[in-house]
Design a protein around this motif. Structure first.
Motif, PDB file in Angstrom:
ATOM      1  N   GLY A   1       0.635  -1.195  -0.058  1.00 18.24           N
ATOM      2  CA  GLY A   1       0.027  -0.025  -0.081  1.00 18.24           C
ATOM      3  C   GLY A   1       0.783   1.148  -0.042  1.00 18.24           C
ATOM      4  N   THR A   2       2.015   1.445   0.810  1.00 20.94           N
ATOM      5  CA  THR A   2       2.617   2.403   1.024  1.00 20.94           C
ATOM      6  C   THR A   2       3.442   2.611  -0.394  1.00 20.94           C
ATOM      7  OG1 THR A   2       4.369   1.440   2.027  1.00 20.94           O
ATOM      8  CG2 THR A   2       2.908   2.501   3.330  1.00 20.94           C
ATOM      9  N   THR A   3       3.762   1.675  -1.027  1.00 18.89           N
ATOM     10  CA  THR A   3       4.444   1.706  -2.326  1.00 18.89           C
ATOM     11  C   THR A   3       3.666   2.163  -3.419  1.00 18.89           C
ATOM     12  OG1 THR A   3       6.108  -0.060  -1.761  1.00 18.89           O
ATOM     13  CG2 THR A   3       5.649   0.343  -4.225  1.00 18.89           C
ATOM     14  N   ALA A   4       2.245   1.853  -3.494  1.00 21.28           N
ATOM     15  CA  ALA A   4       1.361   1.949  -4.424  1.00 21.28           C
ATOM     16  C   ALA A   4       0.827   3.480  -4.141  1.00 21.28           C
ATOM     17  CB  ALA A   4       0.214   1.190  -4.340  1.00 21.28           C
ATOM     18  N   ILE A   5       0.610   3.999  -3.049  1.00 19.31           N
ATOM     19  CA  ILE A   5       0.484   5.436  -2.869  1.00 19.31           C
ATOM     20  C   ILE A   5       1.354   6.278  -3.513  1.00 19.31           C
ATOM     21  CG2 ILE A   5       0.116   7.393  -1.157  1.00 19.31           C
ATOM     22  CD1 ILE A   5      -1.191   5.064   0.546  1.00 19.31           C
ATOM     23  N   GLN A   6       2.737   6.139  -2.890  1.00 22.21           N
ATOM     24  CA  GLN A   6       3.654   6.970  -3.625  1.00 22.21           C
ATOM     25  C   GLN A   6       3.884   6.817  -5.029  1.00 22.21           C
ATOM     26  OE1 GLN A   6       7.389   6.975  -0.851  1.00 22.21           O
ATOM     27  NE2 GLN A   6       6.495   5.202  -0.317  1.00 22.21           N
ATOM     28  N   LEU A   7       3.963   5.775  -5.676  1.00 23.26           N
ATOM     29  CA  LEU A   7       4.229   5.584  -7.091  1.00 23.26           C
ATOM     30  C   LEU A   7       3.077   6.292  -7.870  1.00 23.26           C
ATOM     31  CD1 LEU A   7       5.768   2.317  -7.599  1.00 23.26           C
ATOM     32  CD2 LEU A   7       6.715   4.186  -8.186  1.00 23.26           C
ATOM     33  N   ALA A   8       1.792   6.022  -7.396  1.00 20.15           N
ATOM     34  CA  ALA A   8       0.687   6.565  -8.101  1.00 20.15           C
ATOM     35  C   ALA A   8       0.695   8.044  -7.869  1.00 20.15           C
ATOM     36  CB  ALA A   8      -0.656   5.888  -7.487  1.00 20.15           C
ATOM     37  N   HIS A   9       0.819   8.523  -6.727  1.00 20.23           N
ATOM     38  CA  HIS A   9       0.909   9.822  -6.684  1.00 20.23           C
ATOM     39  C   HIS A   9       1.877  10.629  -7.410  1.00 20.23           C
ATOM     40  CE1 HIS A   9       0.480  13.696  -4.297  1.00 20.23           C
ATOM     41  NE2 HIS A   9       1.809  13.756  -4.154  1.00 20.23           N
ATOM     42  N   ALA A  10       3.186  10.036  -7.602  1.00 18.72           N
ATOM     43  CA  ALA A  10       4.202  10.756  -8.358  1.00 18.72           C
ATOM     44  C   ALA A  10       4.031  10.575  -9.638  1.00 18.72           C
ATOM     45  CB  ALA A  10       5.426   9.566  -7.899  1.00 18.72           C
ATOM     46  N   PHE A  11       2.980   9.859 -10.111  1.00 20.59           N
ATOM     47  CA  PHE A  11       2.600   9.723 -11.687  1.00 20.59           C
ATOM     48  C   PHE A  11       1.305  10.458 -11.872  1.00 20.59           C
ATOM     49  CE2 PHE A  11       6.041   6.597 -11.732  1.00 20.59           C
ATOM     50  CZ  PHE A  11       6.771   7.005 -12.905  1.00 20.59           C
ATOM     51  N   GLY A  12       0.965  11.150 -11.118  1.00 24.56           N
ATOM     52  CA  GLY A  12      -0.037  12.116 -10.927  1.00 24.56           C
ATOM     53  C   GLY A  12      -1.646  11.721 -10.933  1.00 24.56           C
ATOM     54  N   ALA A  13      -1.562  10.593 -10.402  1.00 28.91           N
ATOM     55  CA  ALA A  13      -2.973  10.078 -10.129  1.00 28.91           C
ATOM     56  C   ALA A  13      -3.661  10.610  -8.667  1.00 28.91           C
ATOM     57  CB  ALA A  13      -3.132   8.343  -9.917  1.00 28.91           C
ATOM     58  N   ARG A  14      -4.711  10.482  -8.687  1.00 29.03           N
ATOM     59  CA  ARG A  14      -5.740  11.045  -7.483  1.00 29.03           C
ATOM     60  C   ARG A  14      -5.664   9.486  -6.756  1.00 29.03           C
ATOM     61  NH1 ARG A  14     -11.038  13.651  -8.623  1.00 29.03           N
ATOM     62  NH2 ARG A  14     -11.044  13.981  -6.396  1.00 29.03           N
ATOM     63  N   VAL A  15      -5.217   9.561  -5.331  1.00 32.12           N
ATOM     64  CA  VAL A  15      -5.061   8.254  -4.648  1.00 32.12           C
ATOM     65  C   VAL A  15      -5.953   8.276  -3.450  1.00 32.12           C
ATOM     66  CG1 VAL A  15      -3.454   6.713  -3.272  1.00 32.12           C
ATOM     67  CG2 VAL A  15      -2.824   8.073  -5.378  1.00 32.12           C
ATOM     68  N   PHE A  16      -6.761   7.360  -3.301  1.00 27.71           N
ATOM     69  CA  PHE A  16      -7.589   7.179  -2.095  1.00 27.71           C
ATOM     70  C   PHE A  16      -7.083   5.841  -1.632  1.00 27.71           C
ATOM     71  CE2 PHE A  16      -9.863   9.623  -5.016  1.00 27.71           C
ATOM     72  CZ  PHE A  16     -10.534  10.782  -4.394  1.00 27.71           C
ATOM     73  N   ALA A  17      -7.227   5.763  -0.097  1.00 26.62           N
ATOM     74  CA  ALA A  17      -6.499   4.408   0.626  1.00 26.62           C
ATOM     75  C   ALA A  17      -7.651   4.174   1.703  1.00 26.62           C
ATOM     76  CB  ALA A  17      -5.025   4.822   0.933  1.00 26.62           C
ATOM     77  N   THR A  18      -7.758   2.657   1.914  1.00 25.96           N
ATOM     78  CA  THR A  18      -8.384   2.168   3.058  1.00 25.96           C
ATOM     79  C   THR A  18      -6.970   1.914   4.054  1.00 25.96           C
ATOM     80  OG1 THR A  18      -8.638  -0.022   2.353  1.00 25.96           O
ATOM     81  CG2 THR A  18     -10.292   1.680   1.894  1.00 25.96           C
ATOM     82  N   ALA A  19      -7.441   1.959   5.404  1.00 29.35           N
ATOM     83  CA  ALA A  19      -6.708   1.624   6.558  1.00 29.35           C
ATOM     84  C   ALA A  19      -7.742   1.424   7.768  1.00 29.35           C
ATOM     85  CB  ALA A  19      -5.597   2.594   6.867  1.00 29.35           C
ATOM     86  N   GLY A  20      -6.822   0.720   8.836  1.00 28.52           N
ATOM     87  CA  GLY A  20      -7.822   0.314   9.913  1.00 28.52           C
ATOM     88  C   GLY A  20      -7.843   1.248  11.071  1.00 28.52           C
ATOM     89  N   SER A  21      -7.022   2.264  11.118  1.00 31.47           N
ATOM     90  CA  SER A  21      -6.934   3.052  12.222  1.00 31.47           C
ATOM     91  C   SER A  21      -6.423   4.465  11.808  1.00 31.47           C
ATOM     92  CB  SER A  21      -5.852   2.618  13.274  1.00 31.47           C
ATOM     93  OG  SER A  21      -4.489   2.574  12.653  1.00 31.47           O
ATOM     94  N   ALA A  22      -6.477   5.503  12.868  1.00 32.85           N
ATOM     95  CA  ALA A  22      -6.398   6.799  12.569  1.00 32.85           C
ATOM     96  C   ALA A  22      -4.848   7.065  12.324  1.00 32.85           C
ATOM     97  CB  ALA A  22      -6.697   7.727  13.735  1.00 32.85           C
ATOM     98  N   GLU A  23      -4.110   6.454  13.011  1.00 34.49           N
ATOM     99  CA  GLU A  23      -2.555   6.335  12.829  1.00 34.49           C
ATOM    100  C   GLU A  23      -2.287   5.899  11.431  1.00 34.49           C
ATOM    101  OE1 GLU A  23       1.585   4.576  14.709  1.00 34.49           O
ATOM    102  OE2 GLU A  23      -0.194   3.820  15.126  1.00 34.49           O
ATOM    103  N   LYS A  24      -2.863   5.060  10.769  1.00 33.66           N
ATOM    104  CA  LYS A  24      -2.572   4.141   9.482  1.00 33.66           C
ATOM    105  C   LYS A  24      -3.165   5.165   8.471  1.00 33.66           C
ATOM    106  CE  LYS A  24      -2.208  -0.521  11.155  1.00 33.66           C
ATOM    107  NZ  LYS A  24      -2.808  -1.783  10.782  1.00 33.66           N
ATOM    108  N   CYS A  25      -4.249   5.669   8.856  1.00 33.45           N
ATOM    109  CA  CYS A  25      -4.816   6.686   7.772  1.00 33.45           C
ATOM    110  C   CYS A  25      -3.988   7.755   7.611  1.00 33.45           C
ATOM    111  CB  CYS A  25      -6.330   7.209   8.149  1.00 33.45           C
ATOM    112  SG  CYS A  25      -7.417   5.758   8.087  1.00 33.45           S
TER     113      CYS A  25
END
Length: 329
Positions: A153-177
């Protein structure tokens, strides 16, 4: 050499320290003296008896690592003996030395330690091949990443963001979000409090969804997808079986695809490595993206590393220290 063996299928306690002969590289292969090895969910599945190594692969766990090239087989032009590299392995990286195809090695990106580099191959090969090569993610598209605080997940968020995608993510706690938004997600969805289907529907739907959950997420993912959306399945933490109404999928012209990395051919994984070296490695060297590190355990404490992963509290990558940074000297 010291290795970690799976004494029998079971929980983390079945991982045992043992000794084996040092392997010799064959044609097109290299042997690395490993400094660190990354810990990944497939290692836990293999330990439990649910993910057998492909034919010809080591029975030892470990799919990625970094270290120094110690020996090369016939026909290898790069890397050379003494080079610092990270590499994807078909298995066997929970050991002081391991064999892999030379074409599955990548240079340690400038500015990164061997420990950080050991965390790159499995997640970067998986994310790049599925999001960009298989799903064709483009700048401006909406991507939903499930398990946003995991290594994948952390890899996908960074790569997608770096290439200009709008990224949404799910996680199970406030810290993880919070970790997801720091990495580039414009919206992190706590799945214990919100419905990701409703959140994405309000945005017009996801163009691409990267999912490792499966189970009842599969029909919900299809609801969350936009017209012409693509669902990419890479694992099934909640199981591979679901009841799906395919009529809406047809009306919205959606695509369901997915892959597993380990069984793919040497040639197929070499193509992914070449694309990573061209497109992702410059971003790593520039510091625009990088591995998110969790805990490090000595090789002999691989069982504790697996317990950490299966406990679900980690954010980013868990690592085994084998030779440490001194391997490079």
């Amino acid at each position: 050499m010291k290795v970690i063996e799976i004494s029998r299928p079971g929980g983390p306690d079945v991982l045992t320290l043992a000794e084996r002969d040092v392997p010799e590289p064959g044609a097109g292969e290299v042997r690395l003296r490993l400094a660190y090895a990354g810990v990944n969910r497939p290692d836990c599945l293999q330990r439990a008896g649910n993910y057998a190594p492909p034919p010809g692969a080591s029975d030892l766990p470990g799919l990625e690592g970094a270290g120094i090239v110690e020996a090369v087989g016939p026909g290898v032009a790069w890397p050379k003996v003494g080079d610092k590299v990270c590499a994807l392995f078909p298995g066997g990286a929970y050991a002081e030395t391991a064999i892999t195809a030379a074409s599955h090695c990548l240079p340690v990106p400038e500015g990164l330690s061997l420990k950080q580099a050991a965390c790159l191959p499995e997640t970067y090969f998986t994310v790049w091949s599925n999001l960009f090569m298989r799903a064709g993610l483009k700048g401006g598209e909406r991507l939903l990443v499930h398990g946003g605080s995991s290594g994948i997940g952390t890899t996908a968020i960074q790569l997608a963001h770096a290439f200009g995608a709008r990224v949404f993510a799910t996680a199970g706690s406030a810290e993880k979000c919070a970790a997801c938004t720091r990495l580039g997600a414009e919206r992190a969805i706590n799945y214990r409090e919100e419905d990701f289907v409703e959140v994405l529907a309000a945005e017009g739907g996801a163009d691409v969804i990267l999912d490792m959950v499966g189970g009842d997420y599969i029909p919900r993912n299809l609801k969350a997808l936009a017209v012409e959306g693509r669902l990419v399945q890479i694992a099934f933490l909640q199981g591979p079986v679901a009841e799906v109404n395919f009529a809406p999928m047809m009306l919205k012209r959606q695509t369901i695809t997915g892959s597993t990395l380990r069984p793919q051919s040497v040639a197929a994984k070499a193509v992914i490595a070449a694309e990573l070296r061209t497109h992702a490695w410059p971003l790593l060297a520039a510091g625009r993206i990088g591995p998110v590190m969790d805990e490090t355990f000595p090789l002999a404490e691989a069982s504790a590393a697996h317990a950490r992963m299966e406990g679900g509290d980690h954010i980013g990558k868990i690592v085994l220290e084998i030779g440490g940074e001194a391997t490079a000297t």
